[in-house]
Scaffold this motif. Structure first.
Motif, mmCIF file in Angstrom:
data_model
loop_
_atom_site.group_PDB
_atom_site.id
_atom_site.type_symbol
_atom_site.label_atom_id
_atom_site.label_comp_id
_atom_site.label_asym_id
_atom_site.label_seq_id
_atom_site.Cartn_x
_atom_site.Cartn_y
_atom_site.Cartn_z
ATOM 1 N N SER A 106 -4.706 -0.595 -6.823
ATOM 2 C CA SER A 106 -5.601 -0.952 -5.724
ATOM 3 C C SER A 106 -6.872 -0.121 -5.849
ATOM 4 O O SER A 106 -6.809 1.094 -6.049
ATOM 5 N N ARG A 133 -9.924 1.925 -4.821
ATOM 6 C CA ARG A 133 -10.299 2.743 -3.661
ATOM 7 C C ARG A 133 -11.596 3.511 -3.953
ATOM 8 O O ARG A 133 -11.571 4.603 -4.521
ATOM 9 N N THR A 139 -2.511 3.323 -5.278
ATOM 10 C CA THR A 139 -3.865 3.627 -4.817
ATOM 11 C C THR A 139 -4.596 4.359 -5.934
ATOM 12 O O THR A 139 -4.155 5.428 -6.362
ATOM 13 N N HIS A 187 -8.687 1.830 6.219
ATOM 14 C CA HIS A 187 -7.935 2.830 6.973
ATOM 15 C C HIS A 187 -8.924 3.706 7.735
ATOM 16 O O HIS A 187 -9.670 4.486 7.136
ATOM 17 N N ASP A 214 -13.755 5.278 -2.191
ATOM 18 C CA ASP A 214 -14.248 6.194 -1.159
ATOM 19 C C ASP A 214 -15.348 7.110 -1.683
ATOM 20 O O ASP A 214 -16.330 7.393 -0.987
ATOM 21 N N HIS A 250 0.850 -1.202 0.000
ATOM 22 C CA HIS A 250 0.000 0.000 0.000
ATOM 23 C C HIS A 250 0.876 1.238 0.000
ATOM 24 O O HIS A 250 1.626 1.497 0.932
ATOM 25 N N THR A 261 -7.879 -3.852 -2.376
ATOM 26 C CA THR A 261 -8.738 -2.679 -2.369
ATOM 27 C C THR A 261 -8.398 -1.874 -1.117
ATOM 28 O O THR A 261 -7.765 -2.376 -0.190
ATOM 29 N N ASP A 262 -8.826 -0.622 -1.097
ATOM 30 C CA ASP A 262 -8.519 0.219 0.051
ATOM 31 C C ASP A 262 -9.693 1.151 0.307
ATOM 32 O O ASP A 262 -10.391 1.571 -0.635
ATOM 33 N N HIS A 263 -9.922 1.472 1.570
ATOM 34 C CA HIS A 263 -11.059 2.286 1.964
ATOM 35 C C HIS A 263 -10.629 3.253 3.055
ATOM 36 O O HIS A 263 -10.183 2.823 4.124
ATOM 37 N N HIS A 292 1.192 5.427 -2.245
ATOM 38 C CA HIS A 292 0.539 6.421 -3.104
ATOM 39 C C HIS A 292 1.495 6.883 -4.211
ATOM 40 O O HIS A 292 1.412 8.021 -4.674
#
Length: 472
Positions: free
Chosen positions: A183, A185, A156, A298, A187, A33, A237-239, A35
């Motif tokens: 990934s 994301r 990301t 996160h 949001d 993970h 995936t990321d949140h 950026h």
């Protein structure tokens, strides 16, 4: 007395020195993970000077420079990068005790072979030597990653991103020694209360080529984009969940009413926001499970608190901090709904508030189901906690309440191509902790057992999750 950042930095026992120098030091890096910009990797960018690569967009450094009294012109403003570098060098002697002091000098040592301490007296020499190195191929974007033996880069990316740069990287045979994976994301999709929600729906409609007028149509569009990500190598995936909400799921008709209210600019009740976010995250988690993706969450930032900076500079400029909202109830409720039908994916939970370490570890234990070792992870010390004390606190609670042996370890969470010595920082700390446990008789002094523990935590567990290359 040990030299500053010498070969045995943090390694204060014989066991720690063995574990680091003979096991951890040579391991590759899986940075699952961050950026980093995939466009920068695709073009194999070179930087003109160390000021640009060090200070552009780095809100860690910006916050510290402001704290030291540097005016914004020389932080994020119109001053050139030589002036900004000089300002950074000017205040570096005041950073003692802050992890930036360690990180800065580790980066100078590892990438540039510079052991001088950064200060006004050394700024000119460091500027010249670092810039001469940056002109070499070894210090391009890919060269910097290779120097640190980075095998996996998890960027990301937003649902509407084309992933064109990931495609270019995948088709470039000259970079087949590392994986650069997007990934997902989303949001913007589940934060229905945010001002940009309607703009996101308009952008998503353009990308998928059809109007989105209901919750079902929104989910269909998100799944289409998710499959686009998977087709381009997505593993995770990321949140970003600043306010963790939970409400018992509602039916699709109720979700459509909430969606329509928002799209017609009507005010939503807090319960409606919680219902929408809960349902969307549960539905997305099922899709992740079906595709074998890792879900990262996160939790716990309070963002854009400095209205003046946000108005002039935008988000992610150093105006964010730690939140103290309740987490145990909503997190267990949300994961419980995701797990209700057995479709909870591999999950990594991070909380920005270190007071929540025990909550996160104990919650992770609730949803281990015997299918995958460490299926629900208490993620590494994040953001304000990726320093020695924060990482040690997180790992200590994980070891005491869970299984440290299945921890997937460190990540940079960084926008900087010079940030990878943070993995060394983490690995030295891991070896220090295990060495001290050994010296105190808390764990056996069994070289084979301890070598495997260090190898797993520092590399192999993450490799198994993200590289599909289990240990032989």
């Amino acid at each position: 007395m040990q030299p500053f950042l010498g070969p045995d930095f943090l390694l204060d026992t014989a066991a720690a020195r063995h574990l680091y120098h003979d096991v951890a030091e040579s391991l590759p890096i899986v940075d699952y993970h961050n950026h980093l910009g995939p466009d920068v990797i695709a073009s194999d960018k070179k930087w003109d000077d160390i000021g640009a690569i060090w200070l552009e967009g780095d809100h860690y450094k910006w916050r510290a420079m402001r704290w030291a009294g540097i005016n914004e012109e020389r932080v994020s403003g119109a001053a050139d990068f030589r002036e900004k570098f000089n300002a950074f060098a000017e205040v570096m002697p005041r950073f003692l005790g802050n992890p930036l002091y360690h990180w800065t000098h580790l980066e100078l040592q590892r990438y540039f072979g510079i052991r001088d301490l950064l200060s006004p007296a050394t700024a000119d020499a460091i500027w010249e030597k670092a810039n001469s190195k940056l002109a070499e191929d070894s210090h391009s974007a890919r060269g910097l990653l290779r120097q640190m033996k980075v095998e996996f880069v998890g960027t990301t990316d937003m649902p509407c991103d084309s992933l064109e740069h990931h495609k270019a990287i995948a088709q470039d045979d000259s970079i087949n020694d590392m994986i650069v994976a997007p990934s997902f994301r989303p949001d913007q999709a589940y934060k229905i209360e945010m001002p940009g929600f309607m703009d996101f729906i308009a952008d998503l409609s353009k990308v998928v080529g059809r109007s989105i007028e209901s919750y079902e149509e929104l989910m269909d569009a998100l799944i289409e984009r998710l499959d686009h990500f998977v087709a381009n190598g997505c593993k995770a995936t990321d949140h970003g969940i600043d306010v963790l909400r939970f409400a018992p799921p509602v039916n699709t008709a109720a979700l459509n009413v909430i969606f329509e209210k928002r799209m017609t600019n009507q005010a939503l009740e807090e319960l409606e926001i919680a219902q929408f976010q809960t349902n969307m995250l549960v539905d997305l988690s099922r899709a992740y499970y079906q595709r074998g993706l890792v879900m990262q969450m996160h939790i716990g930032a309070i963002r854009n608190n400095n209205h003046r900076f946000y108005g002039s500079l935008g988000a992610d400029v150093g105006g964010d901090s730690i939140n103290d909202l309740p987490v145990a109830g909503p997190l267990n409720g949300l994961l419980g709904e995701m797990d209700r039908d057995g479709h909870l994916p591999k999950t990594v939970l991070y909380h920005l508030n270190p007071n929540m370490n025990e909550v996160i570890v104990s919650t992770a234990g609730n949803f281990q189901d015997g299918t995958i070792p460490g299926k629900i992870q208490a993620g590494s010390g994040w953001w304000f906690n990726d320093q020695l004390d924060g990482m040690e606190r997180q790992m200590t609670q994980l070891a005491q309440m869970g299984l440290f042996s299945h921890f997937i370890g460190m990540l940079t969470d960084s926008r900087s191509f010079l940030s990878f010595p943070r993995h060394e920082y983490f690995r030295r700390l891991v070896c220090q902790m295990i060495g001290r446990w050994t010296e105190a008789g808390h764990i056996p002094n069994d070289r084979q057992l301890l070598d495997k523990l260090v190898r797993d935590v520092c590399y192999q567990n993450a490799a198994d999750w993200f590289l599909d290359q289990p240990e032989a």
